[in-house]
Write an enzyme that holds these catalytic residues in place. Structure first.
Site, PDB file in Angstrom:
ATOM      1  N   HIS A  66      -3.311  -7.566  10.213  1.00  0.00           N
ATOM      2  CA  HIS A  66      -2.523  -6.642   8.997  1.00  0.00           C
ATOM      3  C   HIS A  66      -1.658  -6.143   9.437  1.00  0.00           C
ATOM      4  O   HIS A  66      -1.993  -4.900  10.015  1.00  0.00           O
ATOM      5  CB  HIS A  66      -2.988  -6.425   7.757  1.00  0.00           C
ATOM      6  CG  HIS A  66      -1.913  -5.459   7.036  1.00  0.00           C
ATOM      7  ND1 HIS A  66      -1.375  -6.998   6.212  1.00  0.00           N
ATOM      8  CD2 HIS A  66      -1.672  -4.916   6.930  1.00  0.00           C
ATOM      9  CE1 HIS A  66      -0.610  -6.130   5.447  1.00  0.00           C
ATOM     10  NE2 HIS A  66      -0.458  -5.125   5.360  1.00  0.00           N
ATOM     11  N   ASP A  90      -2.003  -5.601  -7.590  1.00  0.00           N
ATOM     12  CA  ASP A  90      -1.126  -5.424  -6.873  1.00  0.00           C
ATOM     13  C   ASP A  90       0.675  -5.135  -6.597  1.00  0.00           C
ATOM     14  O   ASP A  90       1.098  -4.614  -6.494  1.00  0.00           O
ATOM     15  CB  ASP A  90      -1.520  -5.947  -5.219  1.00  0.00           C
ATOM     16  CG  ASP A  90      -0.273  -4.357  -3.953  1.00  0.00           C
ATOM     17  OD1 ASP A  90      -0.630  -3.410  -4.131  1.00  0.00           O
ATOM     18  OD2 ASP A  90       0.228  -5.669  -3.885  1.00  0.00           O
ATOM     19  N   ARG A  93       6.104   0.332  -8.181  1.00  0.00           N
ATOM     20  CA  ARG A  93       6.018   1.961  -7.283  1.00  0.00           C
ATOM     21  C   ARG A  93       7.372   2.119  -6.986  1.00  0.00           C
ATOM     22  O   ARG A  93       8.052   3.040  -6.292  1.00  0.00           O
ATOM     23  CB  ARG A  93       4.833   1.699  -6.394  1.00  0.00           C
ATOM     24  CG  ARG A  93       3.616   2.567  -7.148  1.00  0.00           C
ATOM     25  CD  ARG A  93       2.402   1.864  -5.577  1.00  0.00           C
ATOM     26  NE  ARG A  93       2.321   2.373  -4.394  1.00  0.00           N
ATOM     27  CZ  ARG A  93       2.306   1.668  -3.487  1.00  0.00           C
ATOM     28  NH1 ARG A  93       1.834   0.736  -3.424  1.00  0.00           N
ATOM     29  NH2 ARG A  93       2.138   1.483  -2.205  1.00  0.00           N
ATOM     30  N   SER A 146      -3.343  -0.954  -1.826  1.00  0.00           N
ATOM     31  CA  SER A 146      -2.559  -2.118  -1.624  1.00  0.00           C
ATOM     32  C   SER A 146      -2.917  -2.775  -0.645  1.00  0.00           C
ATOM     33  O   SER A 146      -3.018  -3.980  -1.017  1.00  0.00           O
ATOM     34  CB  SER A 146      -0.851  -0.974  -1.964  1.00  0.00           C
ATOM     35  OG  SER A 146      -0.415  -2.278  -1.121  1.00  0.00           O
ATOM     36  N   LYS A 152      -5.459  -6.391  -1.122  1.00  0.00           N
ATOM     37  CA  LYS A 152      -5.020  -8.008  -0.642  1.00  0.00           C
ATOM     38  C   LYS A 152      -5.914  -8.360   0.551  1.00  0.00           C
ATOM     39  O   LYS A 152      -6.436  -9.572   0.258  1.00  0.00           O
ATOM     40  CB  LYS A 152      -3.438  -8.354   0.048  1.00  0.00           C
ATOM     41  CG  LYS A 152      -2.813  -7.251  -1.328  1.00  0.00           C
ATOM     42  CD  LYS A 152      -0.921  -7.392  -0.640  1.00  0.00           C
ATOM     43  CE  LYS A 152      -0.958  -6.611   0.014  1.00  0.00           C
ATOM     44  NZ  LYS A 152       0.157  -5.252  -0.787  1.00  0.00           N
TER      45      LYS A 152
HETATM   46  N1  URA Z   1       2.624  -2.737   2.733  1.00  0.00           N
HETATM   47  C1  URA Z   1       1.485  -3.055   1.197  1.00  0.00           C
HETATM   48  O1  URA Z   1       1.503  -4.163   1.198  1.00  0.00           O
HETATM   49  N2  URA Z   1       1.043  -2.098   0.165  1.00  0.00           N
HETATM   50  C2  URA Z   1       1.928  -0.426   0.315  1.00  0.00           C
HETATM   51  O2  URA Z   1       2.270  -0.263  -0.852  1.00  0.00           O
HETATM   52  C3  URA Z   1       3.198  -0.353   1.595  1.00  0.00           C
HETATM   53  C4  URA Z   1       3.364  -0.707   2.642  1.00  0.00           C
END
Ligand code: URA
Length: 433
Positions: free
Chosen positions: A82, A161, A168, A183, A187
């Site tokens: 990621h 999320d 946000r 976040s 995921k």
């Molecule tokens: N990427 C995400 O998935 N969440 C965040 O808060 C920032 C970058």
């Protein structure tokens, strides 16, 4: 429990209990707690922070807020990578086929572009008829057959999320360490891979602008991943300079294909080799040296490119485009950007380059905007290069020829010139294991 008390506790610098965190996430997802109260809590978290224990509880609550990927029929370890988001970052398109070729399954759920940063799903959708929304059972069978599939985030997973992120985004609470950690890791943990390699970007094109902030983000994500029983490591990599030369969706797919053929830009190639090596190492495919040698071998012998072509075919795209990328149509309009004075390129505001590309149609200003796959920028000169006044430093591509002026202005404002050759910092700045 009352949301009022939870907000007040955090506002006054208190530490929330696991029960309070689970209660507010459940209530928010169920629709019992309104946006305005959650906004107030996010702002309190932004200013007061969270402990590692609170952040772990929040991450697990996000993970558990919806369905998890359940892959009982996939044989062998699954590994994911990621990136926290950057400009010109097409590493997933290169790394995932390499790792799958070497016998580690990659069942990847990726995101779309966010602000100035690009997203893997938008890039893949530049391949005509490529499906990023295939059902989970088909996803699973493609992973079993060819070792790799990449799809968009499922709507049933981590609904907390989705809600929190949207909130946000409009309440100036994106860049909060505990909120970013929960976040991203919420995921990743819902996708339930065995091994995760995190590419934490740092610099002018990243969400985290300093190495210190990026290291802290990396350490927290690695620690929480381990607490969830995963094998995790993080690389902190430079995003003061865009990765590779291409920014924009089909332009980046073409550059990824060239990198899979062994003809990619040096910086992109270096980072892909290192990330793929670490993914294989985490999945116990040998020593670091053995893993690296295997990565180089499947690039050299063309096997990794063939795996990418097979994945594209399995997901509905035309594999001939991958094997012959000259099939990708060029944008109808292109214009050059020329240096306004002579000197070295001593600084790049990489976020500015991302926005210049977005202005050409490669990204979205609102969620509803439709991406122009052909739009973007190819850099001819980068940080550290000497240019003479009038030299071409980049070419802009778009389907909307009224966008050139704004894009050129943003690009030139983001390019700092000077008289002395600047010193480059390494691409890979640190590893957190
Ligand atoms: N990427 C995400 O998935 N969440 C965040 O808060 C920032 C970058």
């Amino acid at each position: 429990m009352r949301m009022f008390d939870i907000i007040k506790k955090k506002r006054d610098g208190g530490t929330l209990t696991d029960a309070e965190i689970n209660w507010f996430i459940k209530g928010y997802v169920n629709g019992d707690i309104p946006d305005y109260q959650v906004s107030a809590l996010c702002m309190a978290i932004y200013f007061r922070g969270m402990t590692l224990e609170e952040t772990t509880a929040l991450t697990f609550a996000v993970r558990d807020s919806g369905k998890k990927l359940d892959f009982p029929n996939v044989n062998g370890l699954r590994v994911d990578k990621h990136s926290t988001g950057g400009v010109g970052d097409k590493t997933s398109l290169v790394i995932a086929p390499i790792v799958a070729t070497l016998g580690v399954k990659v069942a990847k759920m990726s995101g779309r572009g966010l602000g100035h940063t690009g997203g893997t799903i938008d890039k893949l959708e530049a391949i005509p008829s490529f499906r990023t929304d295939i059902p989970l059972d088909e996803f699973q069978s493609i992973v079993n057959d060819i070792g790799i599939a990449i799809i968009g985030q499922s709507n049933d997973m981590t609904p907390a999320d989705k809600l929190l992120y949207g909130l946000r985004d409009v309440t100036a609470t994106i860049d909060s360490l505990p909120l970013i950690v929960s976040s991203i890791m919420g995921k990743k943990l819902a996708a339930d891979d065995d091994c995760i390699v995190l590419d934490v970007k740092t610099g002018s094109g990243a969400f985290m602008k300093t190495v210190e902030a990026s290291r802290e983000l990396a350490e927290w994500m690695v620690e929480i991943g381990k607490r969830a029983g995963k094998r995790v490591c993080a690389m902190i990599t430079d995003m003061d300079i865009p990765l590779g030369f291409s920014i924009g969706n089909s332009l980046e797919v073409i550059e990824a294909i060239e990198t899979l053929k062994g003809n990619g830009p040096a910086d992109l190639t270096e980072i892909c080799i290192e990330l793929a090596t670490r993914m294989l190492y985490l999945a116990e495919k040998g020593t670091m040296d053995e893993c690296r040698a295997n990565v180089l071998r499947v690039i050299e012998n063309g096997e990794a490119l063939k795996t990418f072509a097979k994945m594209v075919e399995a997901q509905g795209g035309n594999k001939d485009w991958i094997l012959a990328p000259e099939n990708f149509p060029a944008a109808p309009y292109c214009e050059e950007i020329k240096a306004e004075k002579s000197g070295y390129i001593v600084g790049i505001d990489t976020e500015g380059y991302g926005i210049a590309s977005l202005l050409l149609g490669a990204g979205r200003n609102t969620k509803e905007d439709v991406i122009d796959s052909t739009a973007g920028i190819i850099l001819k000169k980068k940080f550290g290069d000497y240019v003479n006044k009038g030299d071409v430093i980049a070419t802009m591509y778009t389907s909307n020829n009224t966008s050139f002026t704004a894009s050129r202005k943003k690009f030139l404002e983001s390019t700092k010139m000077g008289n002395d050759a600047p010193v480059k910092r390494p691409l890979i700045l640190d590893i957190v294991e």
